[in-house]
Structure formats: structure tokens, C-alpha cells
Design an enzyme around this catalytic site. Structure first.
Site, PDB file in Angstrom:
ATOM      1  N   ASP A  21       0.670  -1.332   0.011  1.00  0.00           N
ATOM      2  CA  ASP A  21       0.034  -0.154   0.074  1.00  0.00           C
ATOM      3  C   ASP A  21       0.720   1.144  -0.031  1.00  0.00           C
ATOM      4  O   ASP A  21       2.116   1.335   0.456  1.00  0.00           O
ATOM      5  CB  ASP A  21      -1.014   0.023   1.057  1.00  0.00           C
ATOM      6  CG  ASP A  21      -2.102   0.975   1.297  1.00  0.00           C
ATOM      7  OD1 ASP A  21      -2.454   1.341  -0.068  1.00  0.00           O
ATOM      8  OD2 ASP A  21      -2.703   1.538   1.983  1.00  0.00           O
ATOM      9  N   ASN A  69     -10.973  -2.856  -4.990  1.00  0.00           N
ATOM     10  CA  ASN A  69     -10.228  -2.017  -5.794  1.00  0.00           C
ATOM     11  C   ASN A  69     -10.896  -1.971  -7.427  1.00  0.00           C
ATOM     12  O   ASN A  69     -10.455  -0.842  -8.028  1.00  0.00           O
ATOM     13  CB  ASN A  69      -8.932  -2.356  -6.249  1.00  0.00           C
ATOM     14  CG  ASN A  69      -7.844  -2.128  -4.838  1.00  0.00           C
ATOM     15  OD1 ASN A  69      -6.876  -2.940  -4.653  1.00  0.00           O
ATOM     16  ND2 ASN A  69      -8.162  -1.106  -4.153  1.00  0.00           N
TER      17      ASN A  69
HETATM   18  C1  IPE Z   1      -5.434  -2.787  -0.112  1.00  0.00           C
HETATM   19  O1  IPE Z   1      -5.013  -1.527  -0.223  1.00  0.00           O
HETATM   20  C2  IPE Z   1      -5.139  -3.514  -1.413  1.00  0.00           C
HETATM   21  C3  IPE Z   1      -4.128  -3.690  -1.913  1.00  0.00           C
HETATM   22  C4  IPE Z   1      -2.953  -3.378  -1.532  1.00  0.00           C
HETATM   23  C5  IPE Z   1      -4.162  -4.477  -3.120  1.00  0.00           C
HETATM   24  P1  IPE Z   1      -6.191  -0.258  -0.561  1.00  0.00           P
HETATM   25  O2  IPE Z   1      -5.373   1.114  -0.615  1.00  0.00           O
HETATM   26  O3  IPE Z   1      -7.139  -0.769  -1.514  1.00  0.00           O
HETATM   27  O4  IPE Z   1      -7.080  -0.401   0.955  1.00  0.00           O
HETATM   28  P2  IPE Z   1      -7.925   0.798   1.638  1.00  0.00           P
HETATM   29  O5  IPE Z   1      -9.090   0.955   0.707  1.00  0.00           O
HETATM   30  O6  IPE Z   1      -7.186   1.853   1.992  1.00  0.00           O
HETATM   31  O7  IPE Z   1      -8.274  -0.093   2.996  1.00  0.00           O
HETATM   32  C1  IPE Z   2      -1.485   0.006  -3.253  1.00  0.00           C
HETATM   33  O1  IPE Z   2      -1.488   1.457  -3.289  1.00  0.00           O
HETATM   34  C2  IPE Z   2      -1.811  -0.501  -4.743  1.00  0.00           C
HETATM   35  C3  IPE Z   2      -3.195  -1.099  -4.931  1.00  0.00           C
HETATM   36  C4  IPE Z   2      -3.966  -1.002  -3.934  1.00  0.00           C
HETATM   37  C5  IPE Z   2      -3.415  -1.373  -5.965  1.00  0.00           C
HETATM   38  P1  IPE Z   2      -2.502   2.530  -3.488  1.00  0.00           P
HETATM   39  O2  IPE Z   2      -2.993   2.685  -4.967  1.00  0.00           O
HETATM   40  O3  IPE Z   2      -3.780   2.030  -2.381  1.00  0.00           O
HETATM   41  O4  IPE Z   2      -1.988   3.771  -2.687  1.00  0.00           O
HETATM   42  P2  IPE Z   2      -2.551   4.809  -1.601  1.00  0.00           P
HETATM   43  O5  IPE Z   2      -3.026   3.971  -0.589  1.00  0.00           O
HETATM   44  O6  IPE Z   2      -3.611   5.480  -2.587  1.00  0.00           O
HETATM   45  O7  IPE Z   2      -1.345   5.706  -1.457  1.00  0.00           O
HETATM   46 MG    MG Z   3      -4.099   2.307  -0.420  1.00  0.00          MG
END
Ligand code: IPE
Ligand code: IPE
Ligand code: MG
Length: 248
Positions: A21, A69
């Protein structure tokens, strides 16, 4: 100055699972679009796969895309799918060379057909590899996984193949996407949030959890090694007392 701690090679977690993340926030800090964060995040994936293998981890599960997602803007979802396809195409030769087996968990029927095709090809070409398992969580949700497991079990009970009293932990394990994998020993989440976001809800019940503020694009070998060192300092009691654990 205290000696820098080092890794105990005899006590490496078998299965490490990572919630990758922070790509979007990291990109924002650099004044770049979110997709740039995802691109650099792929470099972290390459480095962490290599480090995990070097350290002697057997299974690495990476949470790459959750069921939730799909709610992201279409262009971001498309960009992530493109990066995934690219990664799989580019890495296949290295997986074959390093005897990495690629597996995945999640509802992959939801992936675009071209991505699914490349994924299935990579899984089948690496199916006999036995050095390391790279397990990608794609369109994965812990609740969706439990629903499909419960439906499968319910069908077996309804057909008379199974009685309700035969349902135990092992049977449930065997109906999950992770049926062939051990439970994760160490679960890492980068990016500063302290939540599971629907990841491995059943399997992580006794995982050691490690949260770090490091954003995924900056999570590299050193940070990963640090997480393992911290894991090695934890006492896994599984409900027992410390004295019981110490006496073996
Ligand atoms: C969790 O990250 C899913 C992945 C890393 C693929 P998100 O960024 O989607 O999680 P939330 O929405 O902040 O909980
Ligand atoms: C994790 O990074 C990747 C996926 C969830 C696919 P994020 O895209 O959630 O990054 P933040 O949380 O917005 O910084
Ligand atoms: Mg995220």
C-alpha cells in the site's frame, strides 16, 4: 553504537504476505500521477521477490488488487491491469530461470481476458517449479473467498457427501483459494495504514502483523530485512504462556 541486528537464517518465515500500500500517496508526494506510483511499485515487487528468495522464504503472497479496488476510476484500474500484464510477460523468463512457481488467489474471472490469458499461461508454464512460490492476490477479497468456500461446502452437505459435523478447520482450509499453501507467518502492510482491508481473513488468524509507514514504492530489500528481523524477535505463543513456549 549498538551492533546492527542481523537475520537469523535458521528462523525465516515460510510464508510472508504483503499488503502493498501507498503507491498513490507516494506519487502525490512526488507531484506525479498515481499510476507513476504503481509503476515504481512494480520495481519494489521485483526487488522483494528477489530478496525473499535470497533469504529463504518459501512463499510470498502479494496483495496486488482487491475486490474493492474495482471501485477505483476506470483509468486507474486499466493502468493497473496493464502493469500486471506487462509484469507477467516480462518476468516469465526470470521465473522459469529461478524456478519460481506463480500462483494466484482471487476471482480471476473478473480480470480482463487478455490479462487472464497471460496469467494462466504463466501459471501453467511455471507449475512444475519448486524453489519458490510467488502467489498474487488478484481481484481478491477475504469475504468473497469465504463465501465461495461456504457455498462449496454447503453443496457437499446438500448432496450427502458430507455431514455438518465433519466441517472442521482443515476442511475449510481445503476449500479456500490458499488450499495448497501454509498460513502466512508474517503479514506486512506498507503505507502507514493499520488495517487488513479484506486480506486473508481466515489464514492470518495467527500471523505476526508488521505495519510500516514506508510507502510501497520505497519498500526495498533493507526495509524487508528489517521486517523479518522484527518478526524474529517476536514470541509466537498461539494461546499458550511464555513459560510453556520456552519449555518447548
Ligand atoms: C489494499 O489497499 C489492497 C491492496 C494493497 C491491493 P487499499 O489501498 O485498497 O486499501 P484501503 O481501501 O485503504 O483499505
Ligand atoms: C496500493 O497503493 C496499490 C493498490 C491498491 C492497487 P494505493 O493505490 O492504494 O496507494 P494509496 O493508498 O492511495 O497511497
Ligand atoms: Mg491504498
Amino acid at each position: 553504537m549498538p551492533e546492527p541486528q542481523s537475520i537469523d537464517p535458521s528462523h525465516i518465515p515460510h510464508h510472508v504476505a504483503i499488503i502493498m500500500d501507498g503507491n498513490g500517496r507516494w506519487a502525490k508526494q512526488q507531484n506525479r500521477p498515481r499510476l507513476y506510483g504503481h509503476k515504481v511499485g512494480v520495481e519494489s515487487v521485483q526487488e522483494i521477490v528477489e530478496s525473499a528468495m535470497e533469504l529463504g522464504v518459501d512463499v510470498l503472497t502479494l496483495y496486488a488488487f482487491s475486490t474493492e479496488n474495482w471501485k477505483r476510476p476506470e483509468d486507474e484500474v486499466g493502468g493497473l491491469m496493464g502493469l500486471l500484464k506487462n509484469y507477467l510477460q516480462k518476468e516469465l523468463s526470470r521465473m522459469l530461470k529461478n524456478r519460481i512457481r506463480l500462483t494466484c488467489i482471487g476471482d480471476i474471472q473478473k480480470l480482463p481476458a487478455d490479462v487472464r490469458q497471460v496469467l494462466e499461461q504463466a501459471m501453467s508454464e511455471t507449475a512444475q517449479n519448486d524453489k519458490f512460490i510467488l502467489n498474487l492476490a488478484l481481484s481478491y477479497g477475504g469475504r468473497a473467498e469465504l463465501i465461495q468456500a461456504i457455498r462449496g461446502i454447503a453443496r457437499e452437505v446438500a448432496s450427502g457427501a458430507l455431514t455438518a459435523s465433519e466441517i472442521d478447520e482443515e476442511l475449510i482450509d481445503n476449500h479456500l483459494y490458499t488450499a495448497e499453501l501454509p498460513d502466512p507467518d508474517l503479514l506486512i502492510r506498507t503505507g502507514g495504514e493499520a488495517r487488513l482491508s479484506n486480506f486473508l481473513l481466515w489464514q492470518a488468524s495467527y500471523a505476526e502483523i508488521y505495519f510500516t509507514d514506508v510507502m510501497w514504492p520505497e519498500f526495498r530489500k533493507e526495509a524487508f530485512t528489517q521486517a523479518i528481523i522484527e518478526y524474529q524477535g517476536r514470541e509466537r505463543r498461539f494461546g499458550r504462556t511464555s513459560a510453556q513456549v520456552e519449555s518447548g
